[in-house]
Design a protein around this motif. Structure first.
Motif, PDB file in Angstrom:
ATOM      1  N   TYR A  75     -48.869  20.587-100.073  1.00 33.82           N
ATOM      2  CA  TYR A  75     -49.345  21.022-101.393  1.00 33.82           C
ATOM      3  C   TYR A  75     -50.491  20.098-102.033  1.00 33.82           C
ATOM      4  O   TYR A  75     -50.615  18.891-101.614  1.00 33.82           O
ATOM      5  CB  TYR A  75     -48.107  21.225-102.283  1.00 33.82           C
ATOM      6  N   THR A  76     -50.914  20.445-103.056  1.00 30.90           N
ATOM      7  CA  THR A  76     -51.835  19.722-103.977  1.00 30.90           C
ATOM      8  C   THR A  76     -50.989  18.923-105.049  1.00 30.90           C
ATOM      9  O   THR A  76     -50.243  19.587-105.659  1.00 30.90           O
ATOM     10  CB  THR A  76     -53.130  20.390-104.456  1.00 30.90           C
ATOM     11  N   VAL A  77     -51.810  17.868-105.652  1.00 32.35           N
ATOM     12  CA  VAL A  77     -51.409  17.342-106.702  1.00 32.35           C
ATOM     13  C   VAL A  77     -52.784  16.985-107.539  1.00 32.35           C
ATOM     14  O   VAL A  77     -53.838  16.760-106.927  1.00 32.35           O
ATOM     15  CB  VAL A  77     -50.750  15.867-106.684  1.00 32.35           C
ATOM     16  N   LEU A  78     -52.659  16.914-108.746  1.00 30.91           N
ATOM     17  CA  LEU A  78     -53.675  16.682-109.709  1.00 30.91           C
ATOM     18  C   LEU A  78     -53.735  15.405-110.452  1.00 30.91           C
ATOM     19  O   LEU A  78     -52.570  14.848-110.928  1.00 30.91           O
ATOM     20  CB  LEU A  78     -53.725  17.939-110.789  1.00 30.91           C
ATOM     21  N   HIS A  79     -55.038  14.756-110.306  1.00 30.77           N
ATOM     22  CA  HIS A  79     -54.816  13.657-110.899  1.00 30.77           C
ATOM     23  C   HIS A  79     -55.484  13.592-112.516  1.00 30.77           C
ATOM     24  O   HIS A  79     -56.067  14.614-112.865  1.00 30.77           O
ATOM     25  CB  HIS A  79     -55.910  12.716-110.199  1.00 30.77           C
ATOM     26  N   ASP A  80     -55.552  12.480-113.184  1.00 31.91           N
ATOM     27  CA  ASP A  80     -55.995  12.439-114.506  1.00 31.91           C
ATOM     28  C   ASP A  80     -57.476  12.814-114.740  1.00 31.91           C
ATOM     29  O   ASP A  80     -57.709  13.304-115.711  1.00 31.91           O
ATOM     30  CB  ASP A  80     -55.742  10.997-115.136  1.00 31.91           C
ATOM     31  N   ASP A  81     -58.318  12.667-113.688  1.00 26.61           N
ATOM     32  CA  ASP A  81     -59.786  13.137-113.609  1.00 26.61           C
ATOM     33  C   ASP A  81     -59.906  14.255-113.113  1.00 26.61           C
ATOM     34  O   ASP A  81     -60.982  14.564-113.089  1.00 26.61           O
ATOM     35  CB  ASP A  81     -60.316  11.857-113.024  1.00 26.61           C
ATOM     36  N   HIS A  82     -59.069  15.130-112.867  1.00 27.00           N
ATOM     37  CA  HIS A  82     -58.958  16.268-112.510  1.00 27.00           C
ATOM     38  C   HIS A  82     -59.278  16.635-110.965  1.00 27.00           C
ATOM     39  O   HIS A  82     -59.489  17.533-110.488  1.00 27.00           O
ATOM     40  CB  HIS A  82     -59.884  17.325-113.514  1.00 27.00           C
ATOM     41  N   SER A  83     -59.208  15.476-110.419  1.00 25.89           N
ATOM     42  CA  SER A  83     -59.603  15.564-108.871  1.00 25.89           C
ATOM     43  C   SER A  83     -58.073  15.887-108.416  1.00 25.89           C
ATOM     44  O   SER A  83     -57.353  15.852-109.044  1.00 25.89           O
ATOM     45  CB  SER A  83     -60.076  14.360-108.370  1.00 25.89           C
ATOM     46  N   ALA A 101     -40.148  11.073-103.843  1.00 30.90           N
ATOM     47  CA  ALA A 101     -40.731   9.931-103.133  1.00 30.90           C
ATOM     48  C   ALA A 101     -42.012  10.129-102.893  1.00 30.90           C
ATOM     49  O   ALA A 101     -42.865   9.025-103.039  1.00 30.90           O
ATOM     50  CB  ALA A 101     -39.629   9.539-102.015  1.00 30.90           C
ATOM     51  N   ASP A 102     -42.351  11.178-102.459  1.00 30.73           N
ATOM     52  CA  ASP A 102     -43.878  11.312-102.032  1.00 30.73           C
ATOM     53  C   ASP A 102     -44.656  11.167-103.219  1.00 30.73           C
ATOM     54  O   ASP A 102     -45.840  10.719-102.981  1.00 30.73           O
ATOM     55  CB  ASP A 102     -44.005  12.552-101.196  1.00 30.73           C
ATOM     56  N   LEU A 103     -44.316  11.640-104.021  1.00 26.03           N
ATOM     57  CA  LEU A 103     -45.187  11.859-105.437  1.00 26.03           C
ATOM     58  C   LEU A 103     -45.441  10.305-106.027  1.00 26.03           C
ATOM     59  O   LEU A 103     -46.347  10.004-106.366  1.00 26.03           O
ATOM     60  CB  LEU A 103     -44.505  12.626-106.540  1.00 26.03           C
ATOM     61  N   ALA A 104     -44.062   9.647-106.031  1.00 28.84           N
ATOM     62  CA  ALA A 104     -44.255   8.189-106.502  1.00 28.84           C
ATOM     63  C   ALA A 104     -45.351   7.307-105.606  1.00 28.84           C
ATOM     64  O   ALA A 104     -45.681   6.651-106.077  1.00 28.84           O
ATOM     65  CB  ALA A 104     -42.716   7.719-106.356  1.00 28.84           C
ATOM     66  N   GLN A 105     -45.061   7.678-104.199  1.00 32.26           N
ATOM     67  CA  GLN A 105     -45.694   6.851-103.306  1.00 32.26           C
ATOM     68  C   GLN A 105     -47.186   7.051-103.261  1.00 32.26           C
ATOM     69  O   GLN A 105     -48.209   6.351-102.956  1.00 32.26           O
ATOM     70  CB  GLN A 105     -45.118   6.712-101.881  1.00 32.26           C
ATOM     71  N   TYR A 106     -47.350   8.292-103.022  1.00 32.11           N
ATOM     72  CA  TYR A 106     -48.768   8.701-102.781  1.00 32.11           C
ATOM     73  C   TYR A 106     -49.542   9.635-103.961  1.00 32.11           C
ATOM     74  O   TYR A 106     -50.712   9.975-103.947  1.00 32.11           O
ATOM     75  CB  TYR A 106     -48.826   9.718-101.734  1.00 32.11           C
ATOM     76  N   GLY A 107     -48.641   9.919-105.042  1.00 32.68           N
ATOM     77  CA  GLY A 107     -49.087  11.015-105.827  1.00 32.68           C
ATOM     78  C   GLY A 107     -50.248  10.308-106.944  1.00 32.68           C
ATOM     79  O   GLY A 107     -51.170  11.114-107.381  1.00 32.68           O
ATOM     80  N   HIS A 108     -50.749   9.110-106.777  1.00 32.46           N
ATOM     81  CA  HIS A 108     -51.579   8.350-107.796  1.00 32.46           C
ATOM     82  C   HIS A 108     -52.904   7.848-107.053  1.00 32.46           C
ATOM     83  O   HIS A 108     -53.683   7.564-107.520  1.00 32.46           O
ATOM     84  CB  HIS A 108     -50.872   7.228-108.463  1.00 32.46           C
ATOM     85  N   ILE A 109     -52.649   8.145-105.664  1.00 36.33           N
ATOM     86  CA  ILE A 109     -53.777   7.996-104.751  1.00 36.33           C
ATOM     87  C   ILE A 109     -54.864   9.032-104.626  1.00 36.33           C
ATOM     88  O   ILE A 109     -54.556  10.151-104.229  1.00 36.33           O
ATOM     89  CB  ILE A 109     -53.584   7.139-103.457  1.00 36.33           C
ATOM     90  N   THR A 110     -56.364   8.628-104.876  1.00 34.79           N
ATOM     91  CA  THR A 110     -57.185   9.703-105.027  1.00 34.79           C
ATOM     92  C   THR A 110     -57.572   9.917-103.613  1.00 34.79           C
ATOM     93  O   THR A 110     -57.422   8.899-102.543  1.00 34.79           O
ATOM     94  CB  THR A 110     -58.242   9.392-105.875  1.00 34.79           C
TER      95      THR A 110
END
Length: 222
Positions: A93-101, A122-131
């Motif tokens: 699945y995809t996650v969205l970052h603050d810059d919309h990437s 846990a996946d969101l916490a570890q990887y969700g902020h990485i572009t």
């Protein structure tokens, strides 16, 4: 963290496979896929997630993954060039970052929602902020694509690959919630390779999904 990953499968004997002729026809003679979008009633599922303070996306990913375990035609893939039916498929699945990437993550499916939800968070916490396209690199041949476009209500959605399809897993995309009085609906599309599934199979899957959305406690409270 890397959660345990089920990659078990059963090889398909194409000499005796009931789908053999259709598979050949829809991969060699007329390579074809098709898409279908259905307005799903998510009223009870949305209420359950709010009451239990669970992210809707976690429940959505889990319930689709769970329903796929009852539909072997949706779990046909390849392993070392061998056509196989995987025991389970895991949501990518995809996650969205603050810059919309956006970035692509995956969480291993497990039958217990409580455990799946823990792994998802846990996946969101570890990887969700990485572009970047894939901060948590795919490590499994049985990942299926599932996403959402919560900003738009659509009546159809079809991924358009620019190379010949070499995978047979379904692709899901959910859309924006729409409120109709006391009912909330969500468009949900599936795109599938015709080599492994017909309209009948897709219809059965959507019926099972709607039943799961209508009674979320049955599957999520375990």
């Amino acid at each position: 963290m890397t959660e345990p990953l089920n990659t078990n499968f059963t090889p398909i004997d194409q000499a005796t496979w009931s789908r053999r002729e259709y598979f050949y026809y829809f991969t060699k003679m007329m390579p074809t896929g098709f898409a279908l979008t259905v307005n799903m009633d998510v009223t009870k599922l949305l209420a359950w997630t709010r009451a239990h303070q669970v992210k809707f996306n976690a429940a959505y990913l889990y319930l689709v993954s769970h329903c796929l375990t009852d539909h072997p035609e949706m779990r046909v893939g390849r392993f070392d060039d061998q056509l196989v039916t995987f025991d389970v498929v895991h949501p990518s699945y995809t996650v969205l970052h603050d810059d919309h990437s956006m970035s692509n993550l995956w969480t291993a499916y497990t039958p217990e929602f409580t455990t799946f939800n823990q792994w998802y968070l846990a996946d969101l916490a570890q990887y969700g902020h990485i572009t970047g396209p894939m901060p948590k690199a795919p490590q499994s041949p049985n990942l299926f694509t599932i996403g959402s476009l919560p900003w738009v209500e659509f009546t159809s959605y079809t991924p358009l690959p620019f190379t010949p399809l070499n995978t047979f897993f379904p692709v899901f995309q959910a859309g924006k919630f729409t409120v109709h009085g006391l009912q909330t609906t969500m468009p949900l599309s599936i795109t599938i390779h015709h080599a492994v599934a017909d309209g009948y199979h897709v219809s059965k899957l959507f019926n099972d999904l709607q039943a799961a959305f209508n009674q979320p406690a049955t599957l999520l409270e375990k």
